[in-house]
Design an enzyme around this catalytic site. Structure first.
Site, PDB file in Angstrom:
ATOM      1  N   ASP A  21       0.849  -1.199   0.000  1.00 37.52           N
ATOM      2  CA  ASP A  21       0.000   0.000   0.000  1.00 37.52           C
ATOM      3  C   ASP A  21       0.890   1.257   0.000  1.00 37.52           C
ATOM      4  O   ASP A  21       1.795   1.372   0.831  1.00 37.52           O
ATOM      5  CB  ASP A  21      -0.856  -0.049   1.280  1.00 37.52           C
ATOM      6  CG  ASP A  21      -1.997   0.930   1.257  1.00 37.52           C
ATOM      7  OD1 ASP A  21      -2.464   1.302   0.164  1.00 37.52           O
ATOM      8  OD2 ASP A  21      -2.451   1.314   2.365  1.00 37.52           O
TER       9      ASP A  21
ATOM     10  N   ASP B 264       2.827   4.990  -5.339  1.00 33.69           N
ATOM     11  CA  ASP B 264       2.115   6.249  -5.077  1.00 33.69           C
ATOM     12  C   ASP B 264       3.030   7.436  -5.385  1.00 33.69           C
ATOM     13  O   ASP B 264       3.748   7.920  -4.513  1.00 33.69           O
ATOM     14  CB  ASP B 264       1.628   6.288  -3.627  1.00 33.69           C
ATOM     15  CG  ASP B 264       0.848   7.563  -3.344  1.00 33.69           C
ATOM     16  OD1 ASP B 264       0.744   8.417  -4.255  1.00 33.69           O
ATOM     17  OD2 ASP B 264       0.348   7.717  -2.216  1.00 33.69           O
TER      18      ASP B 264
ATOM     19  N   HIS C   8      -7.536  10.065   4.074  1.00 28.29           N
ATOM     20  CA  HIS C   8      -7.112   9.075   5.079  1.00 28.29           C
ATOM     21  C   HIS C   8      -7.444   9.533   6.501  1.00 28.29           C
ATOM     22  O   HIS C   8      -7.509  10.734   6.769  1.00 28.29           O
ATOM     23  CB  HIS C   8      -5.602   8.832   4.975  1.00 28.29           C
ATOM     24  CG  HIS C   8      -5.199   8.130   3.708  1.00 28.29           C
ATOM     25  ND1 HIS C   8      -4.446   8.719   2.738  1.00 28.29           N
ATOM     26  CD2 HIS C   8      -5.466   6.884   3.262  1.00 28.29           C
ATOM     27  CE1 HIS C   8      -4.252   7.866   1.739  1.00 28.29           C
ATOM     28  NE2 HIS C   8      -4.868   6.743   2.030  1.00 28.29           N
TER      29      HIS C   8
ATOM     30  N   ASN D 280     -10.246   0.809   0.098  1.00 27.63           N
ATOM     31  CA  ASN D 280      -9.233   0.663   1.160  1.00 27.63           C
ATOM     32  C   ASN D 280      -9.780   1.074   2.525  1.00 27.63           C
ATOM     33  O   ASN D 280     -10.281   2.195   2.680  1.00 27.63           O
ATOM     34  CB  ASN D 280      -8.044   1.573   0.853  1.00 27.63           C
ATOM     35  CG  ASN D 280      -7.193   1.054  -0.285  1.00 27.63           C
ATOM     36  OD1 ASN D 280      -7.650   0.282  -1.110  1.00 27.63           O
ATOM     37  ND2 ASN D 280      -5.948   1.484  -0.318  1.00 27.63           N
ATOM     38  N   ILE D 281      -9.592   0.178   3.476  1.00 23.83           N
ATOM     39  CA  ILE D 281     -10.070   0.437   4.844  1.00 23.83           C
ATOM     40  C   ILE D 281      -8.947   0.140   5.832  1.00 23.83           C
ATOM     41  O   ILE D 281      -8.438  -0.989   5.893  1.00 23.83           O
ATOM     42  CB  ILE D 281     -11.281  -0.476   5.177  1.00 23.83           C
ATOM     43  CG1 ILE D 281     -12.471  -0.221   4.250  1.00 23.83           C
ATOM     44  CG2 ILE D 281     -11.669  -0.327   6.654  1.00 23.83           C
ATOM     45  CD1 ILE D 281     -13.229   1.075   4.475  1.00 23.83           C
TER      46      ILE D 281
HETATM   47  P1  13P Z   1      -8.809   4.993   5.875  1.00 24.17           P
HETATM   48  O1  13P Z   1      -7.921   5.824   6.739  1.00 24.17           O
HETATM   49  O2  13P Z   1     -10.043   5.739   5.472  1.00 24.17           O
HETATM   50  O3  13P Z   1      -9.153   3.666   6.463  1.00 24.17           O
HETATM   51  O4  13P Z   1      -8.015   4.713   4.502  1.00 24.17           O
HETATM   52  C1  13P Z   1      -7.153   3.615   4.374  1.00 24.17           C
HETATM   53  C2  13P Z   1      -6.349   3.650   3.130  1.00 24.17           C
HETATM   54  O5  13P Z   1      -6.651   4.321   2.159  1.00 24.17           O
HETATM   55  C3  13P Z   1      -5.148   2.800   3.098  1.00 24.17           C
HETATM   56  O6  13P Z   1      -4.447   2.923   1.907  1.00 24.17           O
HETATM   57  O1  G3H Z   2      -3.029   4.751   3.641  1.00 24.64           O
HETATM   58  C1  G3H Z   2      -2.456   4.706   4.726  1.00 24.64           C
HETATM   59  C2  G3H Z   2      -2.750   3.621   5.663  1.00 24.64           C
HETATM   60  O2  G3H Z   2      -3.751   3.988   6.557  1.00 24.64           O
HETATM   61  C3  G3H Z   2      -1.502   3.121   6.322  1.00 24.64           C
HETATM   62  O3  G3H Z   2      -1.083   3.920   7.363  1.00 24.64           O
HETATM   63  O4  G3H Z   2       1.441   4.078   7.234  1.00 24.64           O
HETATM   64  O5  G3H Z   2       0.234   4.314   9.427  1.00 24.64           O
HETATM   65  O6  G3H Z   2       0.395   2.098   8.280  1.00 24.64           O
HETATM   66  P1  G3H Z   2       0.330   3.604   8.120  1.00 24.64           P
HETATM   67 ZN    ZN Z   3      -4.499   4.900   1.093  1.00 33.80          ZN
END
Ligand code: 13P
Ligand code: G3H
Ligand code: ZN
Length: 315
Positions: free
Chosen positions: A87, A109, A184, A260-261
């Site tokens: 991700d 990204d 996010h 994405n969640i």
């Molecule tokens: P949320 O913060 O809305 O759960 O988004 C997650 C996300 O896009 C991870 O790539």
């Molecule tokens: O898109 C972002 C995700 O919520 C991941 O967040 O880098 O804190 O794991 P993180």
């Molecule tokens: Zn994201």
């Protein structure tokens, strides 16, 4: 390690079914054994395809060997249609590294870079990934939130449909993350009147009708979880997520194939741990509250799969 040896699949067939079939594949963020177990058991209980999304910081937290060890220990079968996805990969090198340790899908990204740099880097990782049967997600536009209404202007953060057409023609990603008003984290909206920009989504779909689209920042931020967290000692003020009916529409009636969640699972885990500690103040066995949090994450995934993404029985 090759991802097929871990029982994983890339996202290609699943996205083709999602594009035609009126559902979206959930990408749930994981960062330890419990989150991976919760996501995989939700997938198994609902017969849903899922994408286990690992951010670079989650990968650093777990360590590459530990992640692959946990995935191997989960005994995934390719018929379960589970993908392991990097991700928000921040560099071509980071995506290549993920591919070489066993990921079946990567996101590069470069949405904050200039367009040409984004196109060139995406095309580069697409060549490398496709030679290895790996899927690539790219991103265009920025998830800056609802407050920026300056659509398509010089400061625009939404995805420009014409640029999306050029981007896909030049870089050939397997899917494209777009910005239509999500962001996010747990603070996505200031009021319930703020809506997703389905008008922009429609224009994007017209320009790139065969490209599976991805919605980041899609958590619903359930008020009962925020209330529970605050009731049991937390401090989360003015949180608001994506409207659940709008998300259901995006999942079932549009070309959005992956949603994405992360935040919803974090809230479910934190609420469960705070609740469990409050009910059992005498307990100091972490397995008890970690078990409660694992169940809560699983139940949140099942709820979203059944009620919002409609991906149950779609493997
Ligand atoms: P949320 O913060 O809305 O759960 O988004 C997650 C996300 O896009 C991870 O790539
Ligand atoms: O898109 C972002 C995700 O919520 C991941 O967040 O880098 O804190 O794991 P993180
Ligand atoms: Zn994201």
């Amino acid at each position: 390690m090759k991802y097929a040896e871990l029982g994983l699949v890339n996202t290609q067939n699943t996205f083709e079914s999602a594009l035609r079939g009126g559902f979206a594949v959930p990408a749930f963020n994981a960062y330890n054994m419990e989150t991976i177990q919760a996501i995989v058991s939700a997938a198994r209980l609902t017969h849903s395809p899922v994408i286990i999304a690992i951010s670079e910081s989650a990968l650093k937290y777990m360590g590459e060997n530990m992640l692959i060890g946990i995935i191997a220990g989960t005994r995934i079968d390719q018929h379960e249609r589970i993908a392991l996805h990097l991700d928000h990969g921040s560099s071509v090198e980071s995506c290549m590294r993920a591919i070489n340790i066993g990921f079946s899908s990567v996101m590069l990204d470069f949405s904050k870079r200039d367009l040409i740099e984004n196109i060139n880097a995406t095309a580069n990782i697409v060549r490398y990934a496709h030679a290895r049967d790996i899927s690539v997600e790219a991103e265009l536009g920025e998830l800056a939130g609802f407050e920026d209404e300056n659509t398509f202007g010089t400061k625009s953060t939404y995805t420009d449909p014409d640029i999306a057409k050029q981007f896909v023609a030049d870089a050939h990603p397997d899917s494209l993350a777009i910005a239509i008003g999500t962001s996010h984290g747990a603070y996505k909206r200031k009021s319930a009147d703020e809506k997703l920009r389905f008008d922009i989504l429609e224009q994007i779909q017209e320009q790139i009708p065969n490209t599976p689209l991805v919605l980041h920042g899609a958590s619903t931020v359930p008020t009962d979880l925020v209330d529970d967290i605050n009731k049991f000692g937390g401090k989360i003020q003015n949180a608001m997520g994506i409207d659940i009916e709008q998300l259901k529409f995006a999942a079932t009636k549009t070309h959005i194939c992956k949603i994405n969640i992360d935040s919803d699972l974090r809230l479910a885990a934190t609420a469960a741990i705070r609740r469990d500690m409050n009910i059992h103040p005498e307990n100091f066995n972490p397995r008890e509250y970690m078990d409660a949090s694992r169940d809560a994450i699983r139940d949140m995934c099942i709820f979203l799969i059944r009620e919002v993404f409609r991906s149950y029985n779609k493997i």
